[in-house]
Scaffold this active site. Structure first.
Site, PDB file in Angstrom:
ATOM      1  N   SER A  58      46.346  50.675  45.486  1.00 35.81           N
ATOM      2  CA  SER A  58      45.662  49.389  45.467  1.00 35.81           C
ATOM      3  C   SER A  58      46.610  48.239  45.830  1.00 35.81           C
ATOM      4  CB  SER A  58      45.044  49.196  44.077  1.00 35.81           C
ATOM      5  OG  SER A  58      44.121  48.160  44.094  1.00 35.81           O
TER       6      SER A  58
ATOM      7  N   ASP B  32      34.297  53.288  47.405  1.00 37.66           N
ATOM      8  CA  ASP B  32      35.201  52.266  46.866  1.00 37.66           C
ATOM      9  C   ASP B  32      34.693  50.874  47.223  1.00 37.66           C
ATOM     10  OD1 ASP B  32      37.379  50.661  46.129  1.00 37.66           O
ATOM     11  OD2 ASP B  32      38.831  52.182  46.714  1.00 37.66           O
TER      12      ASP B  32
ATOM     13  N   HIS C 157      37.251  53.449  43.627  1.00 41.93           N
ATOM     14  CA  HIS C 157      38.621  52.940  43.500  1.00 41.93           C
ATOM     15  C   HIS C 157      39.440  53.610  42.403  1.00 41.93           C
ATOM     16  CE1 HIS C 157      41.447  50.006  44.948  1.00 41.93           C
ATOM     17  NE2 HIS C 157      41.760  49.676  43.715  1.00 41.93           N
TER      18      HIS C 157
END
Ligand SMILES: *[C@@H]1O[C@H](CO)[C@@H](O)[C@H](O)[C@H]1NC(C)=O
Ligand SMILES: *[C@@H]1O[C@H](CO)[C@@H](O)[C@H](O)[C@H]1NC(C)=O
Length: 407
Positions: free
Chosen positions: A180, A350, A383
């Protein structure tokens, strides 16, 4: 927000906010004024998360050029007692989290332990402002100036300090894993030619780079609120996900959307397929970690514009002062050297690292050497699955280790 969205940013954060709300009573007003406990090794990550699982662990510290004292943990030996015989790997967490990202599932499911068991010399980074990296040579987290940073500084100070330290300690080039915001830090640094000479390769999981297509509605609303009320948020300097002001902020967004805040993980991050919900409490014993509100505003700017550029002071004179030009300079992803080995993995569900946004990044990388760029698309992943999925070992980490072997 996001991991922030962006990045993990927002994702882990919000996950934590919403989950903590269900579990803990809210803190006192002015929570951001409380002082920080001194954390010693007794309740450090090695003692609480690694040695308890039967692994060897060392605590390390490195000081950045701008004075932040950051901690790293090293796992030099696998569970079997066999010393690492493969190169060092540096794991970089995302927003609102720290190195515990890589340790809180069962050892067979957590990337930190898996790499150690596979013979890698594992190093876990903790960025500035998180619990175990709250030191500074002259500032204190209670000082405004301590929180005057965004991911620009994570990319230009924290990342080089971590990489240089591991490289110095081991005398070897390093594989990097960024999740991320940890992926964005690396892309930004690479595009400026930083740290590449000390790295073998980089694996970027759930990467947030361009963020214009984020499909998470609450994060879009949060981003607009941050920009609209930037002066207010900057005054708070530190964003503590389970603090009272912050929790109220999220609750207001939920109310606006007529959503139940306790079920927010999906609207914020996408429908994560593979999280073990009975491990969430382990996670919440340690997370979420605070971040600088300036960092959230920076991510919000990216969500609005889709550009990857330095923090926008929004006032021309201030941009001139900081950058010598009226608008913030962009990070040019096409500058990443074509021969540098990259492994990218993103998920079809995601909502923070959207498939369309990743396409923009891949377009930036279109001249990359074909055999130096591996893209692994996982249709059912959202995610959080990248760090928390119980099957990420087979789905993501095995192919990633195969990539390391080749590079
Ligand atoms: C790495 O080693 C060099 C040369 O000895 C030294 O100047 C530098 O401060 C070290 N950096 C870190 C982060 O350990
Ligand atoms: C999920 O977490 C629980 C509690 O820690 C554990 O007992 C169980 O084995 C985990 N399941 C999987 C599939 O990892």
């Amino acid at each position: 927000m996001a991991n922030t969205a962006v990045i993990i940013l927002f994702s882990i954060v919000l996950l934590c906010i919403t989950a903590t709300q269900g579990r803990k009573t809210l803190h006192q007003n002015n929570e951001w004024l409380t002082s920080y406990p001194v954390v010693d090794d007794i309740d450090g990550i090695c003692k609480t998360m690694v040695e308890t699982q039967g692994y060897t662990c060392e605590e390390h510290k490195v000081t950045t050029e701008d004075g932040y004292i950051l901690s790293l943990q090293r796992m030099p030996v696998g569970r079997s007692g066999k010393k690492a015989d493969k190169p060092p790997v540096l794991l970089q967490h995302g927003i609102f989290a720290d190195a515990i990202t890589w340790l809180f599932n069962l050892p067979d499911e957590s990337l930190g332990f898996i790499l150690a068991d596979n013979g890698y010399d594992v190093w876990l980074a903790n960025t500035r402002g998180t619990k175990y990296s709250s030191g500074h040579t002259s500032l204190d987290p209670n000082d405004m100036a301590y929180w005057d940073w965004s991911w620009d500084e994570l990319a230009s100070y924290d990342l080089p300090a971590f990489v240089q330290y591991v490289y110095n300690q081991t005398g070897q080039k390093v594989h990097y894993v960024g999740y991320s915001l940890g992926a964005l830090m690396a892309l930004a640094a690479f595009s400026q030619g930083q740290v590449l000479n000390m790295l073998r390769s980089a694996a970027l999981l759930g990467p947030t780079a361009h963020m214009n297509q984020i499909t998470s509605l609450p994060i879009k609303i949060a981003a607009e609120s941050f920009i609209a009320d930037a002066v207010y948020w900057l005054g708070l300097r530190e964003f503590i996900p389970n603090g009272q002001v912050e929790a109220k902020f999220v609750e207001d967004i939920c109310n606006t959307l007529h959503m139940n805040c306790l079920k927010l993980i999906t609207p914020f991050t996408g429908p994560n397929c593979c999280i073990n919900s009975s491990r969430i409490d382990v996670f919440l014993d340690h997370e979420p970690q605070p971040t600088a509100t300036k960092n959230l505003i920076h991510l919000s700017q990216m969500i609005r514009t889709g550009n990857i550029a330095k923090y926008d002071y929004d006032v021309q004179e201030q941009n001139m002062q900081n950058y010598g030009q009226p608008v913030p300079p962009p990070y040019d992803m096409t500058e990443i050297p074509n021969e540098f080995p990259l492994f990218l993995s993103n998920g079809g569900q995601d909502m923070l690292s959207d498939v369309k946004d990743l396409q923009v990044l891949l377009n930036d990388l279109k001249d990359h050497d074909g055999n130096k760029l591996v893209v692994l698309f996982k249709e059912d992943y959202a995610h959080l699955d990248y760090a928390m999925g119980v099957n990420a070992n087979q789905m993501i980490y095995d192919p990633m280790m195969a990539f390391f072997k080749d590079n």
